[in-house]
Structures are given as C-alpha cells and as structure tokens.
Design a protein around this motif. Structure first.
Motif, PDB file in Angstrom:
ATOM      1  N   UNK A 198      11.180   0.299  -5.311  1.00 58.97           N
ATOM      2  CA  UNK A 198      11.057   1.685  -5.766  1.00 58.97           C
ATOM      3  C   UNK A 198       9.580   2.025  -5.931  1.00 58.97           C
ATOM      4  N   UNK A 199       8.938   2.242  -4.793  1.00 60.42           N
ATOM      5  CA  UNK A 199       7.506   2.556  -4.783  1.00 60.42           C
ATOM      6  C   UNK A 199       7.240   3.600  -3.717  1.00 60.42           C
ATOM      7  N   UNK A 200       6.231   4.409  -3.937  1.00 58.75           N
ATOM      8  CA  UNK A 200       5.868   5.400  -2.918  1.00 58.75           C
ATOM      9  C   UNK A 200       5.010   4.792  -1.819  1.00 58.75           C
ATOM     10  N   UNK A 201       4.171   3.797  -2.165  1.00 58.07           N
ATOM     11  CA  UNK A 201       3.165   3.344  -1.208  1.00 58.07           C
ATOM     12  C   UNK A 201       2.875   1.859  -1.382  1.00 58.07           C
ATOM     13  N   UNK A 202       2.083   1.305  -0.460  1.00 66.88           N
ATOM     14  CA  UNK A 202       1.870  -0.130  -0.372  1.00 66.88           C
ATOM     15  C   UNK A 202       0.376  -0.421  -0.174  1.00 66.88           C
ATOM     16  N   UNK A 203      -0.128  -1.458  -0.831  1.00 69.31           N
ATOM     17  CA  UNK A 203      -1.542  -1.814  -0.771  1.00 69.31           C
ATOM     18  C   UNK A 203      -1.853  -2.493   0.564  1.00 69.31           C
ATOM     19  N   UNK A 204      -2.966  -2.097   1.190  1.00 67.40           N
ATOM     20  CA  UNK A 204      -3.412  -2.703   2.438  1.00 67.40           C
ATOM     21  C   UNK A 204      -4.248  -3.943   2.132  1.00 67.40           C
ATOM     22  N   UNK A 205      -4.238  -4.874   3.077  1.00 63.23           N
ATOM     23  CA  UNK A 205      -5.052  -6.079   2.900  1.00 63.23           C
ATOM     24  C   UNK A 205      -6.538  -5.768   2.922  1.00 63.23           C
ATOM     25  N   UNK A 206      -6.916  -4.884   3.863  1.00 64.14           N
ATOM     26  CA  UNK A 206      -8.301  -4.476   4.003  1.00 64.14           C
ATOM     27  C   UNK A 206      -8.332  -3.252   4.916  1.00 64.14           C
TER      28      UNK A 206
END
Length: 426
Positions: free
Chosen positions: A32-40
């Motif tokens: 349940x999240x809007x977005x996702x963290x990128x590695x770089x």
C-alpha cells in the motif's frame, strides 16, 4: 518441484507468488504505497526509459498487482497481463492501443448492457465506431469487415443470456481480416473456457465477478496471448511505430510476444490512469485461490436450478446452455465441458410485469446489478442493465421485457429452488 506443468488448481493458488523476501510472509503482502525508491539516478532513468523492469509509481505498476497479473496470465495461458480498475477500464485501455479516430471494431450484439452502452455512446467521443454482428450468424462478422476494421470483440459466455459463442469460428474471421480477436471471458473464467486455446489474441475480464468471486472488490484485467503480429501492414502504429515518449522504441520490436501488454501499461494505464488498488488486488488474489472449487459449485447449482425452472408452469422458456435441449448445448459441450457457467436467463409467461414482480418477492436471492458472487443474485435486465435499449435491441441482446437474469451462487441448491418456488407461487 518436478518438470511437470502445474495443474489449474495449483496455478490458482501459487502462480506469480513467492514468500515475501524481506519478512517471509507466505500470503502476498498488500504493498500500500504510491511510489518506490530508486537505487540511483541510472536505475531511475532505465526504468523510465523501458530499459529495465521495476516499480516506479503504483498508477503504472505495483508488486501486489504484479502477482495478480502473473496469476491470471498463467490461468489463461497468456504471455503477460495488466490489471486495471474495472472491466470497463480494461476495454478502454485495450481499444486505445488499437483504434485511431475514425476506425471501427466489430462487436457481438449479445453483450453485457454496460458494454453495449460504452461501445455505442462513450466511445463516439474518441471517434471509435462500433459495428454490430450476430454471434449466431458467423457470416455477419465477415460482412461487417471494412478497411477501417481494427478488432473483433465477443464474450465467451454472453451476458445476460448465458449463450455460448463459437470462438474458433469468429477467430477464423478475425485471422482472415488481419485483426485481433478480443474475448471477454468474465462469465466463464479460465476454469471453464480458455479463449486463447481457441484463437483469441486478447482476453479481458471484470475481476469483480467470478475471479474475485465475493462481491467485495472492483477490478479488471487484460491478458496478452502473444499470438498477434502487430507490425503487419502498419495497422497498429501504437505498437509498430517509434514511440516519441520512449526515445523511439518500437514496442513490437522490443518486447515481442508480450508487446501488447506492455503497450497497455506504458501507453494506456500510464496516461489514462485507471489503476487498480493494491488492496483490491489482494482481495481478488484471495478469491482466485478458490476459483476451481467455486466455479464447479456454481455450475452444478445453475444446472439444477435451470432444470427446475424449465419444468415450472409459470416459465415460458429457459436459456441455459447446460440443458440438453438448449440451442447452445453443443457449443457448451465443445468449449465448456466442465459446466456452462452460473449466469442464465428465463422468460416468464406474465411478461414485463411478472419479471419486475418476481425479483421483489425473492428472499434468498439478492436483487442487485452484479454477477459472479458467492451469493445468488437476480435482476430484471429490461428495467435496469439494458433499460437504455429499445425493445427490439433488448430482444437481440437477450434481455427482452419478459426476461429475468440469475447469477447462481454456492448456497445449497435446494434452498435456491425453494426460494424460486415461493416467489413464483406468490
């Protein structure tokens, strides 16, 4: 596990899912999240440029939804799938990839009333034109083909009549015309019919119905069969021509036999926005785990109820392909040998007024506009789902003034018959 291919029931429970790598959770988590963290920065650029697969934003994709997509693709025998907010959303996203303003698609007249309305009215604002054909007259599909035809759309089991469509025969027409065949498989589910095995190029579902199965979550899905060559003849520029928003990538060339599913995601879902909630994806996944058990019970109950109604003096006719006397019984034996589905119609001798009266007298059946629930449901289409049509069009679509539609649930069949008996007697 051995090299043997898993059976349908095994796929319904396991396809697409693994224990969560972080927590070990066995059930698929709700991300349940809007977005996702990128590695770089390079990772972010590769995701946005379609050079790598991964999560960016839940409008475009989500890990919970991804399990649902892989599971339904496996059950249908497709190469990939895309989950969206509803069955109607699935139809919009599919046709957006295929049609330009002024183009046409051919649709079977026997369709869900909401689809008839969507095709006839809403799609006009996009410049997409529907041409109707009779699924009982295969030649009518051939006659409807023009140079502007870009697709053919049918239902495997038609709503509301429960009639079976000859998928292979219409697939032959689509192949000859050089266009994809789209099959709405909502009423059958892949447990009863797998349209790709019979020549479908794209399968759509309202996940809200039998796949979810519990009347608690909206959803839709698009399954790519991976069988159509989108580069032939320049008919489908969304897939065959360079996409300026992705640095000139040609989707057909880059993604091969799952290019259509990719197009629906990165050109349709991304820009139109009908994203499926991860919570709804979780609920529908849970429903799919029991799909084989439920569908068989649905079908067994439906046949018993149809046989009862066929012998009742207040009933003029019953349209259920599972009855030996039904005109679609041979097609049911060919396409759906495990059962002819759970949705069917019957006509009352008292006409329109008798239909309206019956639905108000039933007690166990719920009077509402849905199908595919564990609970048994009833509706009078002429006064509700098909009310926008004139009487002639209602009759052609299987929803005449005297028709009542049932969606048979998984209760005890004796209780369903008893409820119908008291209502018909009243």
């Amino acid at each position: 596990m051995s090299d043997r291919l898993p059976g349908f029931s095994t796929l319904a429970v396991h396809a697409g899912a693994q224990p969560d790598p972080t927590t070990g959770a066995r059930a698929t988590p709700i991300y349940q999240t809007t977005s996702f963290v990128f590695n770089d920065a390079d990772h972010a650029a590769s995701l946005f440029g379609l050079q790598a697969f991964g999560n960016i934003y839940t409008r475009i994709g989500n890990p919970t939804n991804a399990v649902l997509e892989e599971r339904v693709a496996a059950l249908e025998g497709g190469t990939a799938a895309l989950a969206v907010a509803s069955g109607h959303a699935a139809q919009v996203v599919v046709l957006q990839q295929l049609l330009q303003p002024g183009d046409e698609f051919i649709a079977a007249r026997k369709l869900y009333g909401g689809s008839i309305n969507q095709f006839t009215h809403a799609f006009k604002s996009f410049g997409w034109n529907v041409v109707w054909a009779d699924p009982d007259d295969i030649a009518s599909f051939e006659r409807a083909v023009t140079p502007r035809t870009k697709a053919i759309f049918i239902e495997s089991i038609a709503n509301p009549s429960g009639s079976i469509t000859d998928i292979e025969a219409i697939s032959t027409v689509a192949r000859k015309a050089g266009v994809p065949l789209i099959v709405d498989n909502t009423l059958a589910s892949p447990y009863l019919i797998r349209p790709i095995d019979h020549g479908a190029d794209i399968v759509v579902h309202s996940l809200t119905k039998f796949l979810g199965g519990h009347g608690n979550s909206l959803g839709g899905i698009i399954v790519d069969a991976g069988t159509f060559d989108w580069s032939t003849g320049g008919k489908y520029p969304m897939l065959s021509e360079p996409r300026p928003e992705y640095h000139g990538i040609r989707l057909q060339e880059t993604f091969g036999n799952f290019a259509f599913a990719i197009a629906c995601r990165v050109l349709g879902l991304r820009d139109l926005g009908p994203a499926l909630s991860p919570f709804n994806a979780f609920m529908i996944l849970t429903g799919i785990e029991t799909l084989p058990l439920r569908m068989q019970k649905h079908c067994d109950n439906a046949k018993a109820v149809a046989e009862y109604l066929a012998g009742h003096p207040a009933v003029a006719s019953v349209s259920y392909a599972g009855l030996a006397s039904d005109k679609y019984n041979q097609l049911a034996r060919k396409y759906a040998p495990k059962g002819a589905g759970a949705v069917f119609t019957f006509s009352l001798k008292g006409g329109y007024d008798a239909g309206v009266s019956l639905v108000s007298k039933l007690q166990l059946f719920s009077h509402l506009a849905n199908v595919g629930d564990t609970r048994s449901l009833v509706i009078h289409p002429a006064s509700t789902t098909h009310s926008q049509l004139d009487d002639a069009a209602k009759i052609k679509s299987g929803a005449g003034p005297d028709v009542v539609r049932l969606s048979i649930g998984i209760e005890d069949k004796e209780d369903l018959i008893a409820d119908l008996e008291q209502a018909l007697g009243a």
